[in-house]
Scaffold this active site. Sequence first.
Site, PDB file in Angstrom:
ATOM      1  N   GLN A 139       0.801  -1.218   0.000  1.00 42.64           N
ATOM      2  CA  GLN A 139       0.000   0.000   0.000  1.00 42.64           C
ATOM      3  C   GLN A 139       0.835   1.271   0.000  1.00 42.64           C
ATOM      4  O   GLN A 139       0.294   2.369   0.101  1.00 42.64           O
ATOM      5  CB  GLN A 139      -0.936  -0.009   1.221  1.00 42.64           C
ATOM      6  CG  GLN A 139      -1.948  -1.138   1.178  1.00 42.64           C
ATOM      7  CD  GLN A 139      -2.645  -1.347   2.502  1.00 42.64           C
ATOM      8  OE1 GLN A 139      -2.638  -0.479   3.365  1.00 42.64           O
ATOM      9  NE2 GLN A 139      -3.256  -2.511   2.675  1.00 42.64           N
ATOM     10  N   HIS A 206      -0.968   0.457   5.613  1.00 41.12           N
ATOM     11  CA  HIS A 206      -1.551   1.513   6.454  1.00 41.12           C
ATOM     12  C   HIS A 206      -0.628   2.726   6.622  1.00 41.12           C
ATOM     13  O   HIS A 206      -0.250   3.096   7.730  1.00 41.12           O
ATOM     14  CB  HIS A 206      -1.957   0.951   7.810  1.00 41.12           C
ATOM     15  CG  HIS A 206      -3.155   0.063   7.754  1.00 41.12           C
ATOM     16  ND1 HIS A 206      -3.962  -0.183   8.834  1.00 41.12           N
ATOM     17  CD2 HIS A 206      -3.707  -0.640   6.728  1.00 41.12           C
ATOM     18  CE1 HIS A 206      -4.948  -1.009   8.482  1.00 41.12           C
ATOM     19  NE2 HIS A 206      -4.799  -1.296   7.192  1.00 41.12           N
ATOM     20  N   TYR A 322     -10.375  -9.714  10.055  1.00 40.84           N
ATOM     21  CA  TYR A 322     -10.511 -10.488   8.823  1.00 40.84           C
ATOM     22  C   TYR A 322     -10.618 -11.991   9.112  1.00 40.84           C
ATOM     23  O   TYR A 322     -11.159 -12.744   8.309  1.00 40.84           O
ATOM     24  CB  TYR A 322      -9.341 -10.203   7.879  1.00 40.84           C
ATOM     25  CG  TYR A 322      -9.443  -8.834   7.267  1.00 40.84           C
ATOM     26  CD1 TYR A 322     -10.467  -8.526   6.389  1.00 40.84           C
ATOM     27  CD2 TYR A 322      -8.535  -7.845   7.591  1.00 40.84           C
ATOM     28  CE1 TYR A 322     -10.590  -7.265   5.845  1.00 40.84           C
ATOM     29  CE2 TYR A 322      -8.645  -6.582   7.059  1.00 40.84           C
ATOM     30  CZ  TYR A 322      -9.674  -6.293   6.180  1.00 40.84           C
ATOM     31  OH  TYR A 322      -9.799  -5.038   5.659  1.00 40.84           O
TER      32      TYR A 322
END
Length: 432
Positions: A139, A206, A322
């Site tokens: 990310q 993140h 999750y």
Amino acid sequence: MSRLLILLTSTAFSVSLAGTAAHAQSTGDTSPVEQVEGQVPASGDEGTPANKPVETQSPNAPNQKPAFQNQTRAPQPSTLAKVSVTPVAEGLPQLWAMEFLPGGRMLVTTKEGAMHVVSADGKPGKALEGLPKVDSRGQGGLLDVALATDFESSNRIYFSFSEPRVDGNGTSVASATLSLDDSNDGKLDDVKVIFRQTPSWENNKHFGSRIVPTDDGHLYVTVGERSDKEPRVQAQDLSSGLGKVFRIKTDGTAADGNPLAEQQNALPEIWSYGHRNMQAAALDSQGRLWTVEHGPKGGDELNRPEGGKNYGWPVITYGIEYSGQPVGDGVTSKDGMEQPVYYWDPVIGPSGMVFYQGDQFSDWKNTVLIGGLVSTGIVVLHLDNDRVASEERIPLEARVRDVKVADDGAIYAVTENPKAGTSSILKVTPDA
């Protein structure tokens, strides 16, 4: 019938810039891009009647209840917008952010670490010179870009990026002077890193991040809490820069009057804390900051962060891990921690937001427009007294990474295809 009308009458083009293929990026979490973790959210193209909630899928956390009416699954408005969508640019490298320049040109960042200027008719210039190295794994990458409030006289910009460091990586903010020629080529001068999120951490998740300049000369900066269970608890630690909103001066130092500046062991740059991963932030017409952050499996949330307040993560949250297990003790409220203004379960995958102040969509004045990576379109929130009165979704059939409004009131959506490493810029206007 679909509410989405794609207009193919305008000229579209496809470009390819060498060396900018991007790694696949998830919804803002560890879920793979090829699938959605948990329930698939509504896109807005399901034909749900007006005045009914657009979301009809079962929540991932069915036993959790909202704290107040319309905190989630607000009804759609009585009249649903019909839009036309025109491609402005296609086949671009995978983008992360866009900012309009004076005259209608667009300054864009690419995940892999480049910055380009795209002309009003969609033609990109060469990569600008002078960018620092970025860690584009997962990310990470070159993230947000924002113009200084005095840009027309100073040509100053600010950008955030995941910075490679000797002890890991982290989100950093830099300032620079933008120098362009008539062909949209140019460079960044006077590049200086003005702020670093600390501590560093070694992973690829993140980072946040959005930069929001204010009229009084400050910058709000949003960051993530780095996802892993060990660092994410630092969202509650005032001596740590993980999971925070910062309010800084344009030289990177703490803004005067920050709420925790006099508190022992607290970072003076902190504005609010207890956040997860904020990839959407904007000012409303009153100059107040609003953010949207990625939640866990269920639990994306809209907040209006106030100075010194705690927004709960990971102690309280909507949604679940999750793995299907509760997050922490599985509680959604606790004394001293703020409730979100709104939350989504299933998640929308929020990235990019803007308050609509244009004239083309007369029913959308002061609405919040949010990019949906997972809902694959634009989420439109109609507010009443700082609460969500109604929600509608504009399907674009693509992951929306950023949303902006042009001077003429048209809406521009930056879409991404992480698997192909490409992006498009779409223009959204009312369907005549």
